[in-house]
Design a protein around this motif. Sequence first.
Motif, short mmCIF file in Angstrom:
data_model
loop_
_atom_site.label_atom_id
_atom_site.label_comp_id
_atom_site.label_asym_id
_atom_site.label_seq_id
_atom_site.Cartn_x
_atom_site.Cartn_y
_atom_site.Cartn_z
N ARG A 28 -35.32 25.64 53.05
CA ARG A 28 -36.50 26.51 53.06
C ARG A 28 -37.73 25.78 52.53
NH1 ARG A 28 -34.93 31.44 54.43
NH2 ARG A 28 -32.73 32.01 54.17
N PRO A 29 -38.93 26.25 52.91
CA PRO A 29 -40.16 25.57 52.47
C PRO A 29 -40.22 25.42 50.95
CG PRO A 29 -40.66 27.14 54.20
CD PRO A 29 -39.22 27.37 53.83
N HIS A 30 -40.54 24.22 50.52
CA HIS A 30 -40.61 23.89 49.10
C HIS A 30 -41.47 22.64 48.96
CE1 HIS A 30 -37.49 21.34 50.78
NE2 HIS A 30 -37.62 20.54 49.74
N ARG A 31 -41.62 22.16 47.75
CA ARG A 31 -42.36 20.92 47.54
C ARG A 31 -41.76 20.16 46.36
NH1 ARG A 31 -47.95 24.05 46.68
NH2 ARG A 31 -47.29 25.63 45.20
N HIS A 32 -42.09 18.87 46.28
CA HIS A 32 -41.56 18.00 45.23
C HIS A 32 -42.73 17.38 44.45
CE1 HIS A 32 -37.75 18.17 47.37
NE2 HIS A 32 -38.30 17.65 48.45
N PRO A 33 -43.04 17.88 43.27
CA PRO A 33 -44.06 17.20 42.46
C PRO A 33 -43.61 15.78 42.10
CG PRO A 33 -43.60 19.40 41.61
CD PRO A 33 -42.53 19.10 42.63
N GLU A 34 -44.52 14.84 42.24
CA GLU A 34 -44.33 13.44 41.82
C GLU A 34 -43.32 12.67 42.68
OE1 GLU A 34 -46.52 12.74 39.75
OE2 GLU A 34 -46.96 14.75 39.03
N LEU A 35 -42.87 13.25 43.80
CA LEU A 35 -41.87 12.57 44.61
C LEU A 35 -42.35 12.38 46.05
CD1 LEU A 35 -38.65 14.46 43.45
CD2 LEU A 35 -39.39 12.18 42.76
N PHE A 36 -42.02 11.22 46.62
CA PHE A 36 -42.29 10.91 48.03
C PHE A 36 -40.94 10.93 48.74
CE2 PHE A 36 -43.07 8.37 51.75
CZ PHE A 36 -44.42 8.54 52.05
N GLN A 37 -40.90 11.46 49.96
CA GLN A 37 -39.62 11.61 50.64
C GLN A 37 -39.69 11.12 52.09
OE1 GLN A 37 -37.59 15.63 51.51
NE2 GLN A 37 -36.55 14.89 49.66
N PHE A 38 -38.73 10.26 52.46
CA PHE A 38 -38.50 9.89 53.84
C PHE A 38 -37.29 10.65 54.35
CE2 PHE A 38 -40.49 5.75 52.54
CZ PHE A 38 -41.51 5.73 53.48
N LEU A 39 -37.35 11.09 55.61
CA LEU A 39 -36.19 11.65 56.28
C LEU A 39 -36.02 10.93 57.60
CD1 LEU A 39 -34.91 15.24 56.57
CD2 LEU A 39 -35.33 13.97 58.68
N LEU A 40 -34.87 10.28 57.77
CA LEU A 40 -34.55 9.59 59.02
C LEU A 40 -33.56 10.43 59.80
CD1 LEU A 40 -34.69 7.06 60.85
CD2 LEU A 40 -32.70 6.19 59.59
N LEU A 41 -33.96 10.88 60.97
CA LEU A 41 -33.11 11.69 61.85
C LEU A 41 -32.49 10.76 62.89
CD1 LEU A 41 -32.70 14.86 62.07
CD2 LEU A 41 -34.34 14.75 63.95
N THR A 42 -31.17 10.58 62.84
CA THR A 42 -30.51 9.66 63.77
C THR A 42 -29.77 10.37 64.89
OG1 THR A 42 -28.55 9.56 62.34
CG2 THR A 42 -30.24 7.87 62.02
N ASP A 43 -29.44 11.64 64.69
CA ASP A 43 -28.73 12.40 65.72
C ASP A 43 -29.00 13.88 65.51
OD1 ASP A 43 -26.99 12.60 67.97
OD2 ASP A 43 -25.39 13.27 66.65
N GLY A 44 -29.22 14.62 66.59
CA GLY A 44 -29.49 16.05 66.48
C GLY A 44 -30.97 16.35 66.51
#
Length: 319
Positions: free
Chosen positions: A39-55
């Motif tokens: 669900r929609p949220h946020r991360h203070p002080e954090l950077f995030q990568f998401l790699l989608l390889t299938d689906g």
Amino acid sequence: MNLIPSFNLYSDANGIVEPRFLHIETIPTRSLGNDWTIRPHRHPELFQFLLLTDGGAEMQLESTTAQLVAPALTAVTPNAVHGYIFQPGTEGYVLTIAVAYLTDLVEHAADATARGVIRTSTIVPLAKDAETVEEIRLACERVSIESRRNLAGKQALVAADLLRILGLFVRLTAADQQRSDEASAAPDNLYERFRAIVEERFREHLTIADYASRLATSERTLRRATQARSGRTPLEILKQRILLEAQRDLLYTARSVAEVAYGLGFQDQAYFTRLFSAGTGVTPTQFRKRHNAYLSGTPEDRVDAANSTRPRQAGRSTF
């Protein structure tokens, strides 16, 4: 009232982010137990990568919704509101890094383009770049394996793969860099401009009025901008940045508490200790001792130290 939840990791409590926070997991690890919905949220002080390889997934990023089809890469900046509805069986990696750690890596690499790229949340389709997808996937796999080891050279090897992922991301988004730089000066990016100047001047103990003046705005407007994006006041954001640097100095230098305080612009060590204790729940000396036990003790000692210093956070590696 802030209705958007803030987490260190999705569904984990939001607390102080350690200077070298790093966490990597597969997409199913967290989403499978949540019916493939983050669900929609946020991360203070954090950077995030998401790699989608299938689906695939439907991604909410701030006020927009995008359809992700593998392969794809997303990058989410600190406090950017985001969420996912994954197709069952979707595969890939989620890599979460303390923005202070990522900034250090960028500065050591002396890559001016990377400095701009990590200020902007981005979705990058990769259907026409299978070679890059595989490079990023292998780097994520190595980070996942190495971050769970306790061997000499761990930090250097993990940092090398983080820089590889970042470098490939920069290359993929280089065409958009000029537009990103122009956007960073726009009025609706007051929050990002405030964060940038805090990063430059937090040791000087400027007042919020000083920051507002440098941003050519009022304190009231600045407060509205920071609360809308992060749920926090300018003063809270400033204190958080000072605490992050204090933690870094206590963990990774041999400076005394007094020297750490002085290096952060405090003339009164007692005041620094009160501020640190209020923000972390422990004194600077206690923080250093517990983390030294974690880094140098037996496996049992590390478990005890981790539990005593991070009672509300789990499932991560820190450096």
